[in-house]
Design a protein around this motif. Structure first.
Motif, PDB file in Angstrom:
ATOM      1  N   SER A   9       0.823  -1.211   0.000  1.00 37.43           N
ATOM      2  CA  SER A   9       0.000   0.000   0.000  1.00 37.43           C
ATOM      3  C   SER A   9       0.855   1.258   0.000  1.00 37.43           C
ATOM      4  CB  SER A   9      -0.928   0.015   1.204  1.00 37.43           C
ATOM      5  OG  SER A   9      -1.871  -1.012   1.105  1.00 37.43           O
ATOM      6  N   VAL A  10       1.927   1.238   0.759  1.00 38.32           N
ATOM      7  CA  VAL A  10       2.836   2.393   0.795  1.00 38.32           C
ATOM      8  C   VAL A  10       3.457   2.615  -0.577  1.00 38.32           C
ATOM      9  CG1 VAL A  10       5.010   3.264   1.736  1.00 38.32           C
ATOM     10  CG2 VAL A  10       3.329   2.234   3.256  1.00 38.32           C
ATOM     11  N   LEU A  11       3.952   1.538  -1.184  1.00 41.07           N
ATOM     12  CA  LEU A  11       4.562   1.666  -2.507  1.00 41.07           C
ATOM     13  C   LEU A  11       3.538   2.106  -3.553  1.00 41.07           C
ATOM     14  CD1 LEU A  11       6.827  -1.503  -2.482  1.00 41.07           C
ATOM     15  CD2 LEU A  11       7.543   0.881  -2.226  1.00 41.07           C
ATOM     16  N   GLU A  12       2.340   1.550  -3.484  1.00 37.41           N
ATOM     17  CA  GLU A  12       1.284   1.890  -4.432  1.00 37.41           C
ATOM     18  C   GLU A  12       0.895   3.369  -4.314  1.00 37.41           C
ATOM     19  OE1 GLU A  12      -1.519   1.095  -7.453  1.00 37.41           O
ATOM     20  OE2 GLU A  12       0.221  -0.009  -6.762  1.00 37.41           O
ATOM     21  N   SER A  13       0.866   3.900  -3.100  1.00 35.39           N
ATOM     22  CA  SER A  13       0.481   5.294  -2.908  1.00 35.39           C
ATOM     23  C   SER A  13       1.542   6.261  -3.455  1.00 35.39           C
ATOM     24  CB  SER A  13       0.235   5.590  -1.427  1.00 35.39           C
ATOM     25  OG  SER A  13       1.448   5.559  -0.701  1.00 35.39           O
ATOM     26  N   MET A  14       2.780   5.791  -3.573  1.00 33.95           N
ATOM     27  CA  MET A  14       3.871   6.635  -4.073  1.00 33.95           C
ATOM     28  C   MET A  14       4.027   6.542  -5.595  1.00 33.95           C
ATOM     29  SD  MET A  14       6.606   5.734  -1.031  1.00 33.95           S
ATOM     30  CE  MET A  14       7.956   5.896  -2.117  1.00 33.95           C
ATOM     31  N   ARG A  15       3.313   5.623  -6.219  1.00 36.63           N
ATOM     32  CA  ARG A  15       3.461   5.368  -7.648  1.00 36.63           C
ATOM     33  C   ARG A  15       3.033   6.564  -8.488  1.00 36.63           C
ATOM     34  NH1 ARG A  15      -0.188   0.909 -10.240  1.00 36.63           N
ATOM     35  NH2 ARG A  15      -1.079   2.575 -11.442  1.00 36.63           N
ATOM     36  N   ASP A  16       3.790   6.849  -9.527  1.00 32.02           N
ATOM     37  CA  ASP A  16       3.469   7.926 -10.460  1.00 32.02           C
ATOM     38  C   ASP A  16       2.408   7.423 -11.428  1.00 32.02           C
ATOM     39  OD1 ASP A  16       3.357  10.026 -12.215  1.00 32.02           O
ATOM     40  OD2 ASP A  16       5.431   9.868 -12.893  1.00 32.02           O
ATOM     41  N   ARG A  17       1.228   8.030 -11.395  1.00 35.19           N
ATOM     42  CA  ARG A  17       0.126   7.593 -12.247  1.00 35.19           C
ATOM     43  C   ARG A  17      -0.049   8.482 -13.484  1.00 35.19           C
ATOM     44  NH1 ARG A  17      -1.029   4.875  -7.938  1.00 35.19           N
ATOM     45  NH2 ARG A  17      -2.821   3.903  -7.165  1.00 35.19           N
ATOM     46  N   SER A  18       0.858   9.420 -13.673  1.00 32.12           N
ATOM     47  CA  SER A  18       0.735  10.305 -14.830  1.00 32.12           C
ATOM     48  C   SER A  18       1.056   9.527 -16.113  1.00 32.12           C
ATOM     49  CB  SER A  18       1.657  11.512 -14.692  1.00 32.12           C
ATOM     50  OG  SER A  18       3.000  11.105 -14.611  1.00 32.12           O
ATOM     51  N   PRO A  19       0.466   9.947 -17.221  1.00 28.06           N
ATOM     52  CA  PRO A  19       0.731   9.256 -18.493  1.00 28.06           C
ATOM     53  C   PRO A  19       2.206   9.342 -18.870  1.00 28.06           C
ATOM     54  CG  PRO A  19      -1.099  10.799 -18.705  1.00 28.06           C
ATOM     55  CD  PRO A  19      -0.484  11.030 -17.368  1.00 28.06           C
ATOM     56  N   ALA A  20       2.677   8.320 -19.527  1.00 26.88           N
ATOM     57  CA  ALA A  20       4.072   8.313 -19.991  1.00 26.88           C
ATOM     58  C   ALA A  20       4.261   9.414 -21.018  1.00 26.88           C
ATOM     59  CB  ALA A  20       4.412   6.968 -20.594  1.00 26.88           C
ATOM     60  N   ARG A  21       5.434  10.002 -21.037  1.00 27.21           N
ATOM     61  CA  ARG A  21       5.742  11.048 -22.002  1.00 27.21           C
ATOM     62  C   ARG A  21       6.800  10.546 -22.963  1.00 27.21           C
ATOM     63  NH1 ARG A  21       6.162  14.354 -16.861  1.00 27.21           N
ATOM     64  NH2 ARG A  21       7.994  13.075 -16.848  1.00 27.21           N
ATOM     65  N   PHE A  22       6.660  10.922 -24.201  1.00 28.11           N
ATOM     66  CA  PHE A  22       7.626  10.554 -25.226  1.00 28.11           C
ATOM     67  C   PHE A  22       8.843  11.459 -25.130  1.00 28.11           C
ATOM     68  CE2 PHE A  22       9.447  11.314 -29.422  1.00 28.11           C
ATOM     69  CZ  PHE A  22       9.853  10.030 -29.737  1.00 28.11           C
ATOM     70  N   SER A  23       9.990  10.845 -25.205  1.00 32.86           N
ATOM     71  CA  SER A  23      11.234  11.604 -25.258  1.00 32.86           C
ATOM     72  C   SER A  23      11.910  11.289 -26.574  1.00 32.86           C
ATOM     73  CB  SER A  23      12.137  11.179 -24.085  1.00 32.86           C
ATOM     74  OG  SER A  23      13.406  11.741 -24.260  1.00 32.86           O
ATOM     75  N   PRO A  24      12.398  12.299 -27.294  1.00 31.64           N
ATOM     76  CA  PRO A  24      13.075  12.026 -28.570  1.00 31.64           C
ATOM     77  C   PRO A  24      14.212  11.018 -28.427  1.00 31.64           C
ATOM     78  CG  PRO A  24      12.712  14.370 -28.311  1.00 31.64           C
ATOM     79  CD  PRO A  24      12.318  13.725 -27.009  1.00 31.64           C
ATOM     80  N   GLN A  25      14.825  10.931 -27.268  1.00 27.16           N
ATOM     81  CA  GLN A  25      15.901   9.970 -27.054  1.00 27.16           C
ATOM     82  C   GLN A  25      15.371   8.540 -27.051  1.00 27.16           C
ATOM     83  OE1 GLN A  25      17.747  11.206 -23.427  1.00 27.16           O
ATOM     84  NE2 GLN A  25      18.899  12.812 -24.406  1.00 27.16           N
ATOM     85  N   ASP A  26      14.068   8.343 -26.752  1.00 22.76           N
ATOM     86  CA  ASP A  26      13.466   7.014 -26.761  1.00 22.76           C
ATOM     87  C   ASP A  26      13.467   6.413 -28.154  1.00 22.76           C
ATOM     88  OD1 ASP A  26      12.992   7.205 -24.068  1.00 22.76           O
ATOM     89  OD2 ASP A  26      10.893   7.789 -24.288  1.00 22.76           O
ATOM     90  N   ASP A  27      13.542   7.261 -29.162  1.00 18.12           N
ATOM     91  CA  ASP A  27      13.441   6.803 -30.532  1.00 18.12           C
ATOM     92  C   ASP A  27      14.790   6.327 -31.068  1.00 18.12           C
ATOM     93  OD1 ASP A  27      11.740   6.282 -32.625  1.00 18.12           O
ATOM     94  OD2 ASP A  27      12.092   8.212 -33.611  1.00 18.12           O
ATOM     95  N   LEU A  28      15.847   6.426 -30.294  1.00 17.48           N
ATOM     96  CA  LEU A  28      17.183   6.039 -30.754  1.00 17.48           C
ATOM     97  C   LEU A  28      17.353   4.561 -30.832  1.00 17.48           C
ATOM     98  CD1 LEU A  28      19.386   8.596 -28.828  1.00 17.48           C
ATOM     99  CD2 LEU A  28      18.651   8.687 -31.203  1.00 17.48           C
TER     100      LEU A  28
END
Length: 56
Positions: free
Chosen positions: A37-56
């Motif tokens: 529960s502690v770990l779940e409450s700290m989890r980032d629930r925001s949508p993933a963002r694309f980074s141009p470096q991901d495309d390498l």
């Protein structure tokens, strides 16, 4: 040639899914419901963002 065929050809067959790996680690360390529960409450629930470096 369809996209499924291409994806199947280039994706490794023995790829481990991150969620499965994390679940296995949780079982091995005997994570309690309270700890989870502690770990779940700290989890980032925001949508993933694309980074141009991901495309390498």
């Amino acid at each position: 040639m369809n996209i499924d065929t291409v994806e199947a050809a280039v994706e490794p067959q023995d790829q481990v899914k991150l969620g499965l790996l994390l679940a296995e680690i949780g079982r091995e360390i005997a994570l309690t419901d309270e700890e989870f529960s502690v770990l779940e409450s700290m989890r980032d629930r925001s949508p993933a963002r694309f980074s141009p470096q991901d495309d390498l």
